[in-house]
Structures are given as structure tokens and as C-alpha cells.
Design a protein around this motif. Structure first.
Motif, PDB file in Angstrom:
ATOM      1  N   THR A  21       0.832  -1.207   0.000  1.00  0.00           N
ATOM      2  CA  THR A  21       0.000   0.000   0.000  1.00  0.00           C
ATOM      3  C   THR A  21       0.864   1.254   0.000  1.00  0.00           C
ATOM      4  OG1 THR A  21      -0.227  -0.218   2.386  1.00  0.00           O
ATOM      5  CG2 THR A  21      -2.017  -1.098   1.057  1.00  0.00           C
ATOM      6  N   LEU A  22       2.121   1.131   0.424  1.00  0.00           N
ATOM      7  CA  LEU A  22       3.080   2.237   0.333  1.00  0.00           C
ATOM      8  C   LEU A  22       4.452   1.647   0.061  1.00  0.00           C
ATOM      9  CD1 LEU A  22       3.469   5.330   0.648  1.00  0.00           C
ATOM     10  CD2 LEU A  22       4.052   4.866   3.044  1.00  0.00           C
ATOM     11  N   GLY A  23       5.022   1.989  -1.095  1.00  0.00           N
ATOM     12  CA  GLY A  23       6.307   1.406  -1.501  1.00  0.00           C
ATOM     13  C   GLY A  23       7.480   2.268  -1.069  1.00  0.00           C
ATOM     14  N   ILE A  24       8.564   2.159  -1.839  1.00  0.00           N
ATOM     15  CA  ILE A  24       9.811   2.867  -1.510  1.00  0.00           C
ATOM     16  C   ILE A  24       9.582   4.377  -1.484  1.00  0.00           C
ATOM     17  CG2 ILE A  24      12.056   3.464  -2.516  1.00  0.00           C
ATOM     18  CD1 ILE A  24      12.184   0.582  -3.537  1.00  0.00           C
ATOM     19  N   GLY A  25      10.274   5.088  -0.567  1.00  0.00           N
ATOM     20  CA  GLY A  25      10.263   6.546  -0.609  1.00  0.00           C
ATOM     21  C   GLY A  25       9.882   7.202   0.695  1.00  0.00           C
ATOM     22  N   ASP A  26       9.381   6.446   1.643  1.00  0.00           N
ATOM     23  CA  ASP A  26       9.067   7.063   2.940  1.00  0.00           C
ATOM     24  C   ASP A  26       9.930   6.403   4.015  1.00  0.00           C
ATOM     25  OD1 ASP A  26       7.539   8.611   4.919  1.00  0.00           O
ATOM     26  OD2 ASP A  26       6.173   8.887   3.221  1.00  0.00           O
ATOM     27  N   ASP A  27       9.626   6.676   5.275  1.00  0.00           N
ATOM     28  CA  ASP A  27      10.465   6.111   6.342  1.00  0.00           C
ATOM     29  C   ASP A  27      10.318   4.603   6.442  1.00  0.00           C
ATOM     30  OD1 ASP A  27      11.569   8.580   7.329  1.00  0.00           O
ATOM     31  OD2 ASP A  27       9.522   9.046   7.911  1.00  0.00           O
ATOM     32  N   ALA A  28       9.176   4.106   6.052  1.00  0.00           N
ATOM     33  CA  ALA A  28       8.942   2.658   6.025  1.00  0.00           C
ATOM     34  C   ALA A  28       7.891   2.391   4.949  1.00  0.00           C
ATOM     35  CB  ALA A  28       8.445   2.184   7.390  1.00  0.00           C
ATOM     36  N   ALA A  29       7.814   1.161   4.521  1.00  0.00           N
ATOM     37  CA  ALA A  29       6.781   0.777   3.553  1.00  0.00           C
ATOM     38  C   ALA A  29       5.568   0.252   4.320  1.00  0.00           C
ATOM     39  CB  ALA A  29       7.325  -0.305   2.639  1.00  0.00           C
ATOM     40  N   ALA A  30       4.439   0.174   3.649  1.00  0.00           N
ATOM     41  CA  ALA A  30       3.236  -0.404   4.262  1.00  0.00           C
ATOM     42  C   ALA A  30       2.722  -1.518   3.362  1.00  0.00           C
ATOM     43  CB  ALA A  30       2.173   0.679   4.447  1.00  0.00           C
ATOM     44  N   LEU A  31       2.318  -2.601   4.014  1.00  0.00           N
ATOM     45  CA  LEU A  31       1.811  -3.768   3.276  1.00  0.00           C
ATOM     46  C   LEU A  31       0.438  -4.113   3.809  1.00  0.00           C
ATOM     47  CD1 LEU A  31       4.956  -6.079   3.682  1.00  0.00           C
ATOM     48  CD2 LEU A  31       4.445  -4.553   1.770  1.00  0.00           C
ATOM     49  N   ARG A  32      -0.422  -4.640   2.972  1.00  0.00           N
ATOM     50  CA  ARG A  32      -1.684  -5.189   3.477  1.00  0.00           C
ATOM     51  C   ARG A  32      -1.721  -6.670   3.116  1.00  0.00           C
ATOM     52  NH1 ARG A  32      -6.071  -1.730   1.698  1.00  0.00           N
ATOM     53  NH2 ARG A  32      -5.384  -0.453   3.428  1.00  0.00           N
ATOM     54  N   LEU A  33      -1.439  -7.497   4.132  1.00  0.00           N
ATOM     55  CA  LEU A  33      -1.433  -8.937   3.894  1.00  0.00           C
ATOM     56  C   LEU A  33      -2.774  -9.515   4.312  1.00  0.00           C
ATOM     57  CD1 LEU A  33       2.196  -9.763   5.116  1.00  0.00           C
ATOM     58  CD2 LEU A  33       1.403  -9.037   2.867  1.00  0.00           C
ATOM     59  N   THR A  34      -3.059 -10.722   3.849  1.00  0.00           N
ATOM     60  CA  THR A  34      -4.378 -11.300   4.129  1.00  0.00           C
ATOM     61  C   THR A  34      -4.353 -12.236   5.328  1.00  0.00           C
ATOM     62  OG1 THR A  34      -3.967 -13.109   2.612  1.00  0.00           O
ATOM     63  CG2 THR A  34      -5.023 -11.152   1.693  1.00  0.00           C
ATOM     64  N   GLY A  35      -3.149 -12.674   5.729  1.00  0.00           N
ATOM     65  CA  GLY A  35      -3.058 -13.586   6.873  1.00  0.00           C
ATOM     66  C   GLY A  35      -1.878 -13.217   7.742  1.00  0.00           C
ATOM     67  N   ASP A  36      -1.460 -14.129   8.608  1.00  0.00           N
ATOM     68  CA  ASP A  36      -0.298 -13.849   9.450  1.00  0.00           C
ATOM     69  C   ASP A  36       0.925 -13.600   8.561  1.00  0.00           C
ATOM     70  OD1 ASP A  36      -1.904 -14.258  11.594  1.00  0.00           O
ATOM     71  OD2 ASP A  36      -0.817 -15.996  12.384  1.00  0.00           O
ATOM     72  N   THR A  37       1.851 -12.813   9.109  1.00  0.00           N
ATOM     73  CA  THR A  37       3.057 -12.414   8.370  1.00  0.00           C
ATOM     74  C   THR A  37       4.233 -13.286   8.808  1.00  0.00           C
ATOM     75  OG1 THR A  37       2.230 -10.158   8.424  1.00  0.00           O
ATOM     76  CG2 THR A  37       4.573 -10.426   7.965  1.00  0.00           C
ATOM     77  N   VAL A  38       5.033 -13.771   7.878  1.00  0.00           N
ATOM     78  CA  VAL A  38       6.315 -14.382   8.268  1.00  0.00           C
ATOM     79  C   VAL A  38       7.440 -13.412   7.913  1.00  0.00           C
ATOM     80  CG1 VAL A  38       5.534 -16.782   8.049  1.00  0.00           C
ATOM     81  CG2 VAL A  38       6.681 -15.696   6.127  1.00  0.00           C
TER      82      VAL A  38
END
Ligand SMILES: Nc1ncnc2c1ncn2[C@@H]1O[C@H](COP(=O)(O)OP(=O)(O)OP(=O)(O)O)[C@@H](O)[C@H]1O
Ligand SMILES: Cc1ncc(C[n+]2csc(CCOP(=O)(O)O)c2C)c(N)n1
Ligand SMILES: [Mg+2]
Length: 305
Positions: A21-38
């Protein structure tokens, strides 16, 4: 070129997947995953994991991604995103860095992961640290602790090639080409982790330190033994050729060579997913054996031995 120019040139043409949901260019990226994250990380250090005389920069970039995504695969997760931290000497040729980044992007595309960030630093030697993130998409993680007596032990991917390639390079040769290529950039069986999970894999890991050594982690964590049946082990032709040329045991490359980043798993039934091959069985005990006997060859790689 200065640090920020370098970052812009690296990040100008990066494309990302729908889960970013937010890629390279800010202090951190944002992801929207559908289940638990590894989440997993692995480091590559010049002189320890690669040599610049042996490896084109592109291969180092590809390997850094491959060895990390294979850990995500080994959990039965869908690889989602990657961050890459690179440290290198101030006087390193800029072409090296550009080629390294091209390799990173090439392997990200192969693995189906998005490059969502990174870091740069100067350092006396080239060091690469990658963090990979995967989406379990509602599945449970496939750990090292679920193997039970009677389960089938199976692998997918290459075994022995990278170890044979390392010996070839150490002797000053660049051929046979296939094992050398596998040492410089392992071909990870992308997609097979999720397939194995969906087909009921009870334990799984990627082979970084050698099949027998890594299966030992399953034995320890699952409280079982594993017996490898050498009549089921294929010796790939190029591996046999390196063994013959160097006076080494070809089977030892396959059983104890590291860095192929194949996947090994246990399954509760004989029917295996396509592309997986049976190599042994889970038995009662606490260690890995080969045809019923302890392996007397070298164990896997140990950074501090
Ligand atoms: N410095 C560390 N701090 C915290 N946890 C660590 C550290 N090093 C390793 N671990 C954790 O220990 C476990 C085993 O790590 P290890 O590096 O042996 O496995 P791997 O990454 O699958 O193998 P390889 O590094 O050979 O590819 C993993 O859960 C890893 O996250
Ligand atoms: C220059 C050079 N010398 C030796 C080797 C062999 N090697 C390094 S790390 C490793 C095991 C996996 O590492 P990790 O546990 O960090 O994933 C192996 C087999 C190499 N690739 N390059
Ligand atoms: Mg590790």
C-alpha cells in the motif's frame, strides 16, 4: 555519485504487487497482507558467502534475494516483500552497484516479491542484509516440529550443485558451468512452499547448510529420526563430473553440500506434489541416518567451527 542520487537511480523503476500500500520513498513501507506475516533475514558477506572475483555483481544481487525468499517458501508462505541493505567500499565501481541492484530486481521478479525498501552504507567489504516478508494467507506456518514416525521425507529443487560449484571455483575453474551457476545464484523452487503446505506438509525447511545437517533440525525439533535411502538419491551428471575430477564423493555433495536452497519436507502420505521426490522416511530416534547408519562424512556448514 552521492548517496541520495544512488538511491534515486536504484529505486526509479521499481514495480510492486497489490499487497504493497506504500512502496519505496518514505520512512517505512506499508503492506496489506491477508493472513499472518512471516519475517526472515539472512546476510551475505564478501569473502564468506561470495567472492567478487567469482561472482558477477548481478549474481550476488540475485543470490541475496533467493536465499531469503527460500526461507519464506519453507514456512509455506507466499513471498510478498523484500528490503535490501547494502554496504560497500567507497571506491567500488558504480557499475558493480548498478548490476547488483539489477540482479536484486531480476530475482524479485522471478520470486514474485516486491522490493519495498533498503539501506546503503559504506563499509570495508561488501555486505548485504535482506529481510523478506511472506503472507500465510490463512494457512498455519509449516514449522520444523511436525514430523512424525512414518511420514515420507521429500525434496524439491537441486541438491549438490552449489557445493560442487564451490569446489570448482575453489580449484580455480569456472566450468562445468551448471554447478558454478548454482553456487553463484541458487535456483529456488519458487511457489513450492505454498503447494507443499496445501498438500499437508508436516514439517519443512530450506537446505542452506546441507541436506543431512538441515534435516537434523527437523529431527531435533520434532523428536524423531530420519533415514535417508540412498537408492532414491539421484546424482546429477554435472555433480558426478565435479566429483570425478576432484576425487570427491558425489553422494557427499548431494547429502552434505550446502547453499542449494532446495526445500525438504515431510508428508503424511506417499502421494507427493508434482516436482517433489521421496528421499527417505521419518523413523523413531533422534538423528539423521543414511541407509540405517550414521553418516561418517562431514556435517553441514558451521560459520563458527
Ligand atoms: N542474531 C540472531 N538474533 C536472533 N535470532 C537469530 C539470530 N540468528 C539466527 N536467528 C534465528 O535462529 C533461527 C535459525 O537461524 P538460522 O540462520 O540457523 O536458520 P536459517 O536462516 O534457516 O538458515 P541459513 O542462515 O543457513 O540460511 C531462525 O529463527 C533465526 O531467525
Ligand atoms: C567465498 C565462499 N566461501 C565459502 C562458501 C561456502 N559457504 C558459505 S556460507 C555457507 C552455508 C550457508 O550459509 P548461511 O548459513 O549463512 O546461509 C557455505 C556452504 C561460499 N559460498 N563462498
Ligand atoms: Mg539464517
Amino acid at each position: 555519485m552521492h548517496e541520495f542520487e544512488l538511491i534515486s537511480s536504484i529505486t526509479s523503476d521499481v514495480s510492486v504487487g497489490d499487497d504493497v500500500t506504500l512502496g519505496i520513498g518514505d520512512d517505512a513501507a506499508a503492506l496489506r497482507l491477508t493472513g499472518d506475516t512471516v519475517v526472515t533475514t539472512d546476510i551475505l558477506v564478501e569473502g564468506v558467502h561470495f567472492k567478487r572475483q567469482w561472482s558477477p555483481a548481478r549474481s550476488v544481487g540475485r543470490k541475496a534475494i533467493a536465499v531469503n525468499v527460500s526461507d519464506v517458501e519453507a514456512m509455506g508462505a507466499r513471498p510478498s516483500a523484500i528490503v535490501v541493505a547494502l554496504a560497500f567500499p567507497k571506491d567500488l565501481d558504480q557499475v558493480w552497484v548498478a548490476e547488483f541492484e539489477a540482479g536484486v530486481k531480476e530475482e524479485c521478479a522471478r520470486a514474485g516479491v516486491s522490493l519495498v525498501g533498503g539501506d546503503l552504507s559504506s563499509s570495508p567489504t561488501v555486505t548485504v542484509c535482506v529481510t523478506a516478508i511472506g503472507d500465510l494467507e490463512g494457512r498455519l506456518p509449516v514449522t520444523r516440529s511436525g514430523a512424525r514416525v512414518g511420514h515420507v521425507v521429500a525434496v524439491t529443487g537441486n541438491l549438490g550443485w552449489a557445493g560442487a560449484g564451490l569446489v570448482t571455483l575453489q580449484r580455480g575453474f569456472a566450468s562445468p558451468k551448471e554447478p558454478v551457476a548454482e553456487q553463484l545464484t541458487p535456483s529456488v523452487p519458487y511457489g513450492q512452499g505454498v503447494i507443499a503446505s496445501d498438500r499437508g506438509a508436516t514439517s519443512m525447511l530450506d537446505i542452506s547448510d546441507g541436506l543431512l545437517g538441515d534435516l537434523g533440525h527437523i529431527c531435533e525439533r520434532s523428536g524423531v529420526g530420519i533415514d535417508i535411502d540412498t537408492s532414491l538419491i539421484e546424482i546429477p551428471d554435472p555433480v558426478a563430473r565435479v566429483a570425478a575430477a576432484t576425487g570427491r564423493n558425489a553422494l557427499a555433495f548431494v547429502l552434505a553440500g550446502g547453499e542449494d536452497h532446495a526445500l525438504a519436507a515431510t508428508f503424511p502420505t506417499e502421494v507427493l506434489p508434482e516436482g517433489w521426490r521421496r528421499v527417505g522416511v521419518v523413523v523413531s530416534g533422534d538423528a539423521v541416518s543414511v541407509d540405517g547408519h550414521p553418516w561418517d562424512g562431514a556435517a553441514g556448514w558451521d560459520h563458527f567451527a
